[in-house]
Design a protein around this motif. Structure first.
Motif, short mmCIF file in Angstrom:
data_model
loop_
_atom_site.label_atom_id
_atom_site.label_comp_id
_atom_site.label_asym_id
_atom_site.label_seq_id
_atom_site.Cartn_x
_atom_site.Cartn_y
_atom_site.Cartn_z
N LEU A 100 21.25 -66.09 18.58
CA LEU A 100 20.98 -65.08 17.56
C LEU A 100 21.50 -65.51 16.19
CD1 LEU A 100 21.86 -61.73 19.39
CD2 LEU A 100 19.57 -62.51 18.73
N LYS A 101 20.77 -65.10 15.17
CA LYS A 101 21.23 -65.25 13.79
C LYS A 101 21.60 -63.87 13.25
CE LYS A 101 18.40 -69.35 12.90
NZ LYS A 101 17.38 -69.98 12.03
N ILE A 102 22.35 -63.84 12.18
CA ILE A 102 22.80 -62.57 11.61
C ILE A 102 21.61 -61.67 11.27
CG2 ILE A 102 23.98 -61.53 9.63
CD1 ILE A 102 25.79 -64.04 9.57
N LYS A 103 20.55 -62.26 10.77
CA LYS A 103 19.40 -61.47 10.33
C LYS A 103 18.68 -60.76 11.48
CE LYS A 103 16.16 -65.39 10.49
NZ LYS A 103 15.30 -66.28 9.68
N HIS A 104 18.95 -61.17 12.71
CA HIS A 104 18.26 -60.57 13.84
C HIS A 104 18.84 -59.21 14.23
CE1 HIS A 104 17.21 -64.96 14.93
NE2 HIS A 104 16.18 -64.41 14.31
N VAL A 105 20.01 -58.87 13.70
CA VAL A 105 20.65 -57.59 14.04
C VAL A 105 20.59 -56.66 12.84
CG1 VAL A 105 22.79 -56.46 14.74
CG2 VAL A 105 22.18 -58.68 15.70
N ASP A 106 20.08 -55.45 13.05
CA ASP A 106 19.98 -54.43 12.01
C ASP A 106 20.85 -53.25 12.43
OD1 ASP A 106 19.27 -52.32 10.30
OD2 ASP A 106 17.21 -53.04 10.08
N LEU A 107 22.02 -53.13 11.81
CA LEU A 107 22.95 -52.06 12.19
C LEU A 107 22.40 -50.68 11.84
CD1 LEU A 107 26.34 -53.68 11.07
CD2 LEU A 107 25.45 -53.45 13.39
N GLU A 108 21.68 -50.56 10.75
CA GLU A 108 21.12 -49.26 10.36
C GLU A 108 20.05 -48.82 11.35
OE1 GLU A 108 21.89 -47.12 7.87
OE2 GLU A 108 23.62 -48.40 7.40
N ASP A 109 19.22 -49.74 11.74
CA ASP A 109 18.13 -49.44 12.68
C ASP A 109 18.60 -49.47 14.13
OD1 ASP A 109 15.32 -48.93 13.13
OD2 ASP A 109 15.15 -50.98 13.89
N LYS A 110 19.84 -49.94 14.33
CA LYS A 110 20.41 -50.07 15.67
C LYS A 110 19.51 -50.94 16.56
CE LYS A 110 23.00 -45.74 15.63
NZ LYS A 110 23.44 -44.56 16.40
N SER A 111 19.13 -52.08 16.04
CA SER A 111 18.18 -52.93 16.77
C SER A 111 18.53 -54.40 16.69
CB SER A 111 16.76 -52.72 16.22
OG SER A 111 16.68 -53.18 14.87
N VAL A 112 18.01 -55.15 17.66
CA VAL A 112 18.09 -56.61 17.68
C VAL A 112 16.68 -57.13 17.87
CG1 VAL A 112 19.03 -58.65 18.83
CG2 VAL A 112 20.37 -56.54 18.76
N THR A 113 16.21 -57.94 16.91
CA THR A 113 14.87 -58.51 16.99
C THR A 113 14.98 -59.91 17.56
OG1 THR A 113 14.13 -57.23 15.08
CG2 THR A 113 12.81 -59.16 15.70
N GLN A 114 14.45 -60.08 18.75
CA GLN A 114 14.51 -61.39 19.42
C GLN A 114 13.19 -62.12 19.18
OE1 GLN A 114 16.25 -61.26 23.48
NE2 GLN A 114 16.63 -59.08 23.10
N ASN A 115 13.16 -62.84 18.09
CA ASN A 115 11.98 -63.61 17.69
C ASN A 115 11.98 -64.93 18.48
OD1 ASN A 115 10.06 -65.22 16.48
ND2 ASN A 115 10.69 -64.76 14.38
N PRO A 116 11.00 -65.16 19.35
CA PRO A 116 11.02 -66.36 20.19
C PRO A 116 10.96 -67.67 19.41
CG PRO A 116 8.90 -65.26 20.33
CD PRO A 116 9.82 -64.33 19.59
N ARG A 117 10.58 -67.63 18.15
CA ARG A 117 10.58 -68.85 17.34
C ARG A 117 11.99 -69.28 16.98
NH1 ARG A 117 5.58 -67.93 13.02
NH2 ARG A 117 3.90 -67.85 14.56
N GLU A 118 12.93 -68.33 17.04
CA GLU A 118 14.30 -68.63 16.65
C GLU A 118 15.32 -68.28 17.73
OE1 GLU A 118 14.19 -67.91 11.87
OE2 GLU A 118 14.17 -66.12 13.13
#
Length: 345
Positions: free
Chosen positions: A174-192
Motif C-alpha cells: 500500500l501507498k499513503i494515497k490508497h487510504v482515505d481517512l475521511e472516506d474510511k476506505s482503502v483503494t486497492q488498485n491492482p496496478r500498484e
C-alpha cells in the motif's frame, strides 16, 4: 534408495509447468505445489517413463496417498490428497494431447486420479480456522506500545488489519494515497497493490474499531508532518538497519520503500496477541474474525454481501464457505431462538 531423475520425465514436467505458468497463469506458489506433487508421483513410481502410463499407476498412487504420512508422522489430510490428485489429473489430461503420448494416453485415463465421493466431500469441507474475537483484537491493539515511530507503524498495521481484514500481501504494498481517512476506505488498485488475482478492491473500515481509526490517523499524520512523506510513498515503510561495529546491526528508522516479504507483519501480529496474553493469531485471521462477526450479527443479506465485497470476494458464497463458520452455540441460538444453558450460566 531413490532412483536418479529420468531425463525424459524431467523435460516433460518442465514443459507441463511452463504450460501451467504461461497458459493457465498460475502463481509461483501454486506452481511450487504442483512441482512437489509431480515429484512425489515420479518418485513413488520409480521414475518410470511417463509415456508408458497405465491406469494402474493412478489407482496405486491413490492407495499410496491414503497410507502416506506427513513429516510429523500424521496421515495426509484429505484436502492435501485432493490437491495432489488434482495436479496429476491435469497432468495426464495435458499428456494425452502431446506428441509422443497421445497414442498411449487417453483423456479418460485422468479420471482415475480422483478421490472417493466420501473423501472428496471431506476434503471440500471447510475446517474451522482459528481467529480472534473482536474483543481480543481490541485488547491486543490497546496493549501495543507507541513509544517510538516504529511502534506506531506496527500498531497502525495491526489497526488496519482490524478495520479491513486486508490480505497481508496487499497490505505491504500500500501507498499513503490508497487510504482515505475521511472516506474510511482503502483503494486497492491492482496496478500498484498486490491484490489476489489482480482484482480491483475498495475496502471500507469496519464499525466498532474507533481506536483503530485513531491509531491509523496518528501514524499517517506522523508520515505527513514529521517524516515528510508524499502520497506516493509507502504507507508502511520497511525498517532500516545499519551496521553497529562488530556487534551486528541495529534498527535505524525507515527505508522509503515497501517490505518485500510478509514475514515482518506476521511476526508483529503474532507478538501483539502474545503480549496481550492471547493465542498468537496470524494476519489472515482478521478476515475470519470480521466475516464471522458479520455472519453472526448481521441484520440483512445486504450487510453480508457488503462484507463479502469488502473482503474482495467475487461471490458471497466464498465468504460463507471459507470464513462464515458458525459454532455450535451460535447455531443453536440462531435456529431455536434460545440461549444454551452454558451461556445463561
Amino acid at each position: 534408495m531413490t532412483k536418479r531423475p529420468n531425463e525424459k520425465n524431467e523435460r516433460t514436467k518442465r514443459d507441463f509447468l511452463n504450460y501451467r505458468k504461461h497458459a493457465k497463469q498460475l502463481s509461483e506458489k501454486t506452481l511450487d505445489r504442483e512441482v512437489a506433487a509431480l515429484e512425489r508421483f515420479d518418485v513413488w513410481n520409480g521414475r518410470k517413463d511417463f509415456a508408458k502410463f497405465h491406469i494402474d499407476w493412478a489407482m496405486g498412487f491413490r492407495a499410496h496417498l491414503e497410507q502416506a504420512k506427513t513429516a510429523h508422522g500424521k496421515p495426509l489430510g484429505k484436502s492435501t490428497q485432493r490437491a495432489i490428485i488434482a495436479t496429476l489429473r491435469e497432468f495426464v489430461i495435458w499428456l494425452s494431447q502431446q506428441d509422443g503420448f497421445r497414442r498411449r494416453i487417453r483423456v479418460a485415463d485422468a479420471e482415475y486420479f480422483r478421490l472417493s465421493l466420501r473423501d472428496e466431500a471431506e476434503a471440500r469441507a471447510a475446517p474451522e480456522r482459528p481467529a480472534p474475537s473482536i474483543k481480543q483484537a481490541q485488547r491486543a491493539l490497546a496493549t501495543m506500545p507507541e513509544e517510538n515511530p516504529r511502534d506506531l507503524r506496527d500498531k497502525a498495521i495491526f489497526a488496519l488489519l482490524c478495520l479491513t481484514g486486508i490480505r497481508v500481501g496487499a497490505l505491504i504494498t500500500l501507498k499513503i494515497k490508497h487510504v482515505d481517512l475521511e472516506d474510511k476506505s482503502v483503494t486497492q488498485n491492482p496496478r500498484e497493490v498486490a491484490t489476489k488475482r489482480g482484482k480491483s478492491i475498495v475496502t471500507f473500515f469496519s464499525k466498532g474499531f474507533k481506536e483503530a481509526e485513531e491509531v491509523l490517523g496518528k501514524w499517517m499524520a506522523y508520515l505527513d508532518e514529521a517524516a515528510l512523506y508524499s502520497p506516493d510513498d509507502p504507507l508502511f515503510p520497511a525498517t532500516a538497519l545499519e551496521a553497529e561495529g562488530t556487534d551486528g546491526f541495529k534498527v535505524s528508522g525507515f527505508q522509503r520503500r515497501n517490505w518485500t516479504t510478509t514475514e515482518p507483519v506476521r511476526r508483529l501480529v503474532n507478538a501483539a496477541f502474545k503480549n496481550a496474553g492471547l493465542e498468537a493469531f496470524g494476519p489472515h485471521s482478521f478476515r475470519h474474525m470480521l466475516s464471522r462477526h458479520v455472519a453472526r450479527n448481521c441484520n440483512s443479506v445486504a450487510e453480508l454481501v457488503a462484507t463479502s465485497q469488502n473482503l474482495g470476494h467475487t461471490d458471497v458464497l466464498t465468504t460463507l464457505r471459507s470464513y462464515g463458520h458458525i459454532n455450535r452455540d451460535d447455531q443453536r441460538r440462531l435456529v431455536t431462538g434460545e440461549e444454551s444453558d452454558e451461556l445463561i450460566e
